[in-house]
Write a protein that holds these residues in place. Structure first.
Motif, PDB file in Angstrom:
ATOM      1  N   GLU A 127       0.828  -1.212   0.000  1.00 35.46           N
ATOM      2  CA  GLU A 127       0.000   0.000   0.000  1.00 35.46           C
ATOM      3  C   GLU A 127       0.858   1.257   0.000  1.00 35.46           C
ATOM      4  O   GLU A 127       0.546   2.238  -0.678  1.00 35.46           O
ATOM      5  N   ALA A 128       1.961   1.202   0.757  1.00 36.02           N
ATOM      6  CA  ALA A 128       2.861   2.351   0.813  1.00 36.02           C
ATOM      7  C   ALA A 128       3.646   2.498  -0.488  1.00 36.02           C
ATOM      8  O   ALA A 128       3.981   3.604  -0.908  1.00 36.02           O
ATOM      9  N   MET A 129       3.938   1.383  -1.136  1.00 38.04           N
ATOM     10  CA  MET A 129       4.734   1.427  -2.371  1.00 38.04           C
ATOM     11  C   MET A 129       3.940   1.991  -3.547  1.00 38.04           C
ATOM     12  O   MET A 129       4.473   2.752  -4.364  1.00 38.04           O
ATOM     13  N   LEU A 130       2.659   1.602  -3.629  1.00 39.79           N
ATOM     14  CA  LEU A 130       1.880   1.873  -4.849  1.00 39.79           C
ATOM     15  C   LEU A 130       1.884   3.343  -5.278  1.00 39.79           C
ATOM     16  O   LEU A 130       2.219   3.633  -6.435  1.00 39.79           O
ATOM     17  N   PRO A 131       1.547   4.301  -4.387  1.00 37.08           N
ATOM     18  CA  PRO A 131       1.531   5.697  -4.850  1.00 37.08           C
ATOM     19  C   PRO A 131       2.906   6.191  -5.287  1.00 37.08           C
ATOM     20  O   PRO A 131       3.009   7.033  -6.172  1.00 37.08           O
ATOM     21  N   GLN A 132       3.948   5.627  -4.681  1.00 35.34           N
ATOM     22  CA  GLN A 132       5.299   6.068  -5.053  1.00 35.34           C
ATOM     23  C   GLN A 132       5.699   5.567  -6.435  1.00 35.34           C
ATOM     24  O   GLN A 132       6.701   5.988  -7.000  1.00 35.34           O
ATOM     25  N   LEU A 133       4.908   4.617  -6.967  1.00 36.79           N
ATOM     26  CA  LEU A 133       5.256   4.046  -8.266  1.00 36.79           C
ATOM     27  C   LEU A 133       4.476   4.709  -9.405  1.00 36.79           C
ATOM     28  O   LEU A 133       4.550   4.267 -10.554  1.00 36.79           O
ATOM     29  N   ASP A 134       3.737   5.766  -9.070  1.00 35.62           N
ATOM     30  CA  ASP A 134       3.022   6.512 -10.115  1.00 35.62           C
ATOM     31  C   ASP A 134       3.998   6.931 -11.198  1.00 35.62           C
ATOM     32  O   ASP A 134       5.084   7.423 -10.908  1.00 35.62           O
ATOM     33  N   GLY A 135       3.604   6.723 -12.433  1.00 36.42           N
ATOM     34  CA  GLY A 135       4.428   7.178 -13.553  1.00 36.42           C
ATOM     35  C   GLY A 135       5.671   6.354 -13.792  1.00 36.42           C
ATOM     36  O   GLY A 135       6.573   6.786 -14.520  1.00 36.42           O
ATOM     37  N   ILE A 136       5.761   5.173 -13.207  1.00 37.12           N
ATOM     38  CA  ILE A 136       6.924   4.313 -13.472  1.00 37.12           C
ATOM     39  C   ILE A 136       6.960   3.961 -14.962  1.00 37.12           C
ATOM     40  O   ILE A 136       5.914   3.736 -15.587  1.00 37.12           O
ATOM     41  N   ASP A 137       8.144   3.966 -15.512  1.00 37.35           N
ATOM     42  CA  ASP A 137       8.302   3.696 -16.945  1.00 37.35           C
ATOM     43  C   ASP A 137       8.198   2.185 -17.189  1.00 37.35           C
ATOM     44  O   ASP A 137       9.151   1.444 -17.005  1.00 37.35           O
ATOM     45  N   THR A 138       7.011   1.761 -17.612  1.00 35.05           N
ATOM     46  CA  THR A 138       6.796   0.317 -17.771  1.00 35.05           C
ATOM     47  C   THR A 138       7.448  -0.216 -19.039  1.00 35.05           C
ATOM     48  O   THR A 138       7.709  -1.412 -19.155  1.00 35.05           O
ATOM     49  N   ASP A 139       7.700   0.667 -20.015  1.00 34.66           N
ATOM     50  CA  ASP A 139       8.354   0.223 -21.254  1.00 34.66           C
ATOM     51  C   ASP A 139       9.769  -0.269 -20.992  1.00 34.66           C
ATOM     52  O   ASP A 139      10.314  -1.073 -21.736  1.00 34.66           O
ATOM     53  N   ARG A 140      10.334   0.299 -19.934  1.00 32.30           N
ATOM     54  CA  ARG A 140      11.688  -0.043 -19.538  1.00 32.30           C
ATOM     55  C   ARG A 140      11.892  -1.553 -19.413  1.00 32.30           C
ATOM     56  O   ARG A 140      12.977  -2.072 -19.656  1.00 32.30           O
ATOM     57  N   PHE A 141      10.825  -2.247 -19.000  1.00 22.50           N
ATOM     58  CA  PHE A 141      10.943  -3.695 -18.756  1.00 22.50           C
ATOM     59  C   PHE A 141      10.468  -4.530 -19.951  1.00 22.50           C
ATOM     60  O   PHE A 141      10.366  -5.738 -19.860  1.00 22.50           O
ATOM     61  N   GLU A 142      10.173  -3.859 -21.069  1.00 20.53           N
ATOM     62  CA  GLU A 142       9.569  -4.591 -22.184  1.00 20.53           C
ATOM     63  C   GLU A 142      10.524  -5.629 -22.775  1.00 20.53           C
ATOM     64  O   GLU A 142      10.126  -6.767 -23.043  1.00 20.53           O
ATOM     65  N   ALA A 143      11.779  -5.228 -22.931  1.00 21.86           N
ATOM     66  CA  ALA A 143      12.762  -6.163 -23.496  1.00 21.86           C
ATOM     67  C   ALA A 143      12.865  -7.406 -22.608  1.00 21.86           C
ATOM     68  O   ALA A 143      12.912  -8.548 -23.085  1.00 21.86           O
ATOM     69  N   TRP A 144      12.858  -7.187 -21.324  1.00 24.77           N
ATOM     70  CA  TRP A 144      12.939  -8.266 -20.329  1.00 24.77           C
ATOM     71  C   TRP A 144      11.703  -9.172 -20.426  1.00 24.77           C
ATOM     72  O   TRP A 144      11.824 -10.391 -20.480  1.00 24.77           O
ATOM     73  N   ARG A 145      10.541  -8.555 -20.522  1.00 24.41           N
ATOM     74  CA  ARG A 145       9.305  -9.344 -20.656  1.00 24.41           C
ATOM     75  C   ARG A 145       9.347 -10.188 -21.924  1.00 24.41           C
ATOM     76  O   ARG A 145       8.902 -11.337 -21.939  1.00 24.41           O
ATOM     77  N   ASN A 146       9.904  -9.609 -22.977  1.00 27.67           N
ATOM     78  CA  ASN A 146       9.971 -10.341 -24.241  1.00 27.67           C
ATOM     79  C   ASN A 146      10.916 -11.538 -24.166  1.00 27.67           C
ATOM     80  O   ASN A 146      10.632 -12.597 -24.734  1.00 27.67           O
TER      81      ASN A 146
END
Lengths: 159, 565
Positions: B326-345
């Protein structure tokens, strides 16, 4: 590899003074394979707590686990891993009356003690000093042919 | 109000809102049972063995998240309950087990049915009490429930001497508990959480490592939100199946000894492990020195002793998963999710290369097929319990769990005989669900007396026996590591399963074909009676992938490739 070096450590455990609390602590050491070098217990004045002092040894990692596992026990109030401490151990020793009273007295005085009882057959002396020095006392006492030496276990207090 | 100690026990159980108690009477606990007879605040189920009573209370607790309660007598009644306590202890399940003890004045005299219950149960309970006087009984009862469910949950034993159950005294059930030496930490350290969030934003190949603590903390929705918000891929432990849901595209699968290829490779290649309520069990990590070798580790756990126990942790956070996420979630607003795309692939490609698969057959039922078929036929309405062995791993690998508390098994202790009695507890809590115990021809016999309990109380659970005429998991190890010397694992001598079930008031099915399988499942659900479904499966099927014990997680024995996949 500082982590893997086995070091002697002294910890104080403040516990609720209730039945079986000592069993919980010693069982934890036995069950998880930790060593106990020395263990002393006494009630803390004007409280429902007891102070347990445990001298043990292990790597930094093992010490961390010991501290955490002790803290998990419900009746444990506080665990203090001593860093800067004053540490003392008391010893009682019984010598034959035929030994020189003044020699034994001088020896004990060198280790913060003295003769506490003289009977028809024997002399009883008490010393209280750091565990390392206690080892020296026991070695030195051998030349006076002690009947019996009883070590009291370590107590420590943080400076 | 004045009442006996026995009555206090019942009043406390009622005050705690417990609706079903499992147990078995005997000499030392007879006064308590006399009060059980007189009250109508809870139902009592008489299992046919104390171990089953504790497992049933455990199943009830796992399915509901509430404290489960079992009652046993002294001596053998208690020792029979020990496996149940240890099972709950290893998986952090909140239980209160009440045991009778010989009268106070007989303690220490080797009296009839006397055993040192608190001594024996010390290493397998979160806490235990031997009640010393009637005055302390109400407080200890309250503390037992509180300790069981708070912090890292666990089983608590209260051992009550018989004379104390007879004595009459004033009963005031405390409203609250104050144990000065027991203050669990729920809120994570703010600064540490901030640092962990920064690490998540800076990582290139982060991985969520989800453990059973997420289920215990009822934090599954929050953890789903965390995964979706960050688009960080995730692996689940055996105890966390169902947290993200089988359809979640971010879920790679289960990791560990029988984890799938993508999950184990993800753990081997990640640069940031985000461990939520997992404890780095040896069945998960494989060889420790090779585990997550290139990663920094965030470890969130309510039990400080779990942190740094096996692996060195870079971001330790002691706290409840719910509070920390719960404490982490608001701090993660706007996290760059594309950053992990290569990894997901990369991970997607791994899963395509070696998916969780098996070679099906038209001649014989494959156990994996049976489990997937159950998923298709019952799916969302099912709650699955299991015993321990190959069937357990196949269930964890192949059943499409879509919510937490849908999968109930003995993970830590690995207790054969857990599944059937646990299923009784689950079914009592959720009568409208189809409760299926996925079991083997070895495990089921370890608590088969519960057929009688289930028949008597009309608790219709389905025991799906994946029957390979072997103690299959041990047989598998013997095949791989002991040159096929099948020492004491051949179970060719079998009971007549159908007759056995019928003799105890249940029903039985013998299943050898897929058609029979479908028909039997359909019929078992309609019949609404306890059943043994004896499903003859491929005898030498192995659980794969497999990381040989002590090996590195990335060195897996993989299943044969399936054509067209």
């Amino acid at each position: 590899m500082k982590n893997s070096i086995n070091e002697r450590r002294v910890i104080s455990v403040i516990v609720l003074n209730e039945s079986s609390v000592l069993a919980r602590i010693t069982a934890l050491f036995a069950g998880r394979g930790y060593n106990i070098e020395s263990l002393t217990v006494a009630p803390i004045p004007d409280s429902d707590m007891s102070h347990i002092t445990i001298a043990t040894n292990g790597s930094a990692k093992v010490m961390e686990q010991i501290t955490k596992q002790l803290h998990k026990l419900i009746p444990v109030y506080k665990v203090i891993e001593h860093e800067e401490m004053v540490e003392k151990e008391m010893v009682l020793a019984k010598f034959p009356i035929t030994e020189h009273l003044s020699d034994v007295g001088a020896l004990c005085a060198a280790y913060n003690g003295g003769i506490v009882n003289v009977g028809k057959e024997m002399i009883i002396a008490m010393v209280a000093d750091e565990p390392k020095r206690i080892k020296h006392f026991i070695e030195a006492a051998q030349r006076y042919n002690p009947y019996e030496i009883v070590r009291g276990g370590v107590v420590a207090i943080e400076r | 109000m004045q009442m006996s100690g026995a009555q206090m026990v019942c009043e406390a159980i009622i005050a705690e809102g417990v609706k079903t108690v499992f147990g078995y009477p005997g000499g030392a606990i007879m006064h308590v049972y006399d009060e059980v007879y007189k009250q109508n605040g809870f139902e009592h189920i008489l299992n046919r063995h104390e171990q089953a009573s504790v497992h049933a209370a455990d199943g009830y607790a796992r399915a509901t998240g509430e404290v489960g309660v079992a009652m046993v007598t002294s001596g053998p009644g208690f020792t029979n309950a020990v496996t149940g306590l240890a099972t709950a202890y290893m998986d952090s399940i909140p239980l209160v087990v009440i045991s009778g003890q010989v009268p106070s004045q007989l303690i220490g005299t080797d009296g009839f049915q006397e055993i040192d219950a608190v001594g024996i149960s010390r290493p397998c309970t979160k806490h235990n009490f031997l009640v010393r006087s009637l005055e302390e009984l109400p407080r200890l009862l309250k503390e037992a429930f509180y300790i069981a469910r708070s912090g890292r949950p666990g089983p608590v034993l209260i051992d009550i001497p018989k004379d104390i159950t007879v004595d009459i005294g004033e009963f005031i059930y405390p409203d609250s508990v104050d144990i000065p030496t027991y203050k669990p930490t729920y809120k994570g350290n703010k600064r540490q959480i901030e640092k962990a969030v920064e690490a998540m934003k800076a990582a290139k190949k982060p991985l969520l490592y989800i453990g059973g603590g997420v289920v215990l903390s009822n934090a599954s929705d929050l953890v789903r939100e965390l995964a979706e918000k960050t688009q960080i891929p995730a692996v689940e432990t055996l105890m966390a199946r169902g947290v993200l849901g089988a359809k979640n595209p971010l879920l790679l699968g289960m990791l560990g000894m029988h984890g799938n290829y993508a999950s184990n490779m993800a753990m081997s290649e990640t640069d940031l492990v985000i461990s939520l309520g997992a404890r780095f069990d040896d069945r998960v990590t494989g060889k420790l020195s090779e585990f997550a070798k290139y990663a920094d580790i965030i470890h969130v756990d309510i039990d400080a002793a779990n942190i740094g126990k096996l692996v060195d942790v870079d971001y330790p956070i002691v706290g409840d998963i719910t509070e920390v996420v719960e404490a982490m979630l608001p701090q993660l607003d706007g996290i760059d999710t594309d950053r992990f795309e290569a990894w997901r692939n990369i991970l997607k490609r791994y899963d395509e290369l070696h998916p969780q698969s098996f070679v099906d057959s038209d001649e014989v039922i494959k156990p994996q097929w049976a489990i997937e078929r159950i998923g298709e036929l019952v799916g969302e309405n099912a709650i699955i319990t299991s015993d321990v062995g190959q069937h357990q791993m196949w269930a964890a690998q192949h059943f499409p769990f879509d919510r937490p508390r849908q999968w109930i098994n003995s993970g830590g202790l690995g207790t054969m005989g857990f599944g059937f009695p646990a299923a009784l507890g689950v079914k009592k809590a959720f009568p409208e669900k189809t409760v299926i115990n996925i079991t083997g021809d070895g495990s089921i016999l370890m608590n088969m007396q519960e057929l009688v309990t289930a028949a008597e109380y009309k608790i219709p659970v389905i025991n799906l026996i994946l029957n390979n005429h072997f103690l299959g998991m041990v047989r598998q190890w013997q095949t791989f590591f002991y040159e096929k010397r099948y020492s004491e694992t051949d179970l060719s001598f079998q009971p007549n399963w159908k007759a056995l079930a019928e003799a105890c008031g249940g029903i039985g099915y013998d299943v050898t074909t897929k058609e029979e399988f479908d028909a039997a499942i359909k019929d078992a659900i309609e019949q609404d009676k306890v059943c043994f479904m004896n499903v003859i499966v491929n005898r030498f099927e192995d659980v794969l992938p497999m990381v040989p014990s002590g090996g590195a997680l990335f060195n897996m024995m993989l299943p044969q490739k399936v054509e067209g996949k």
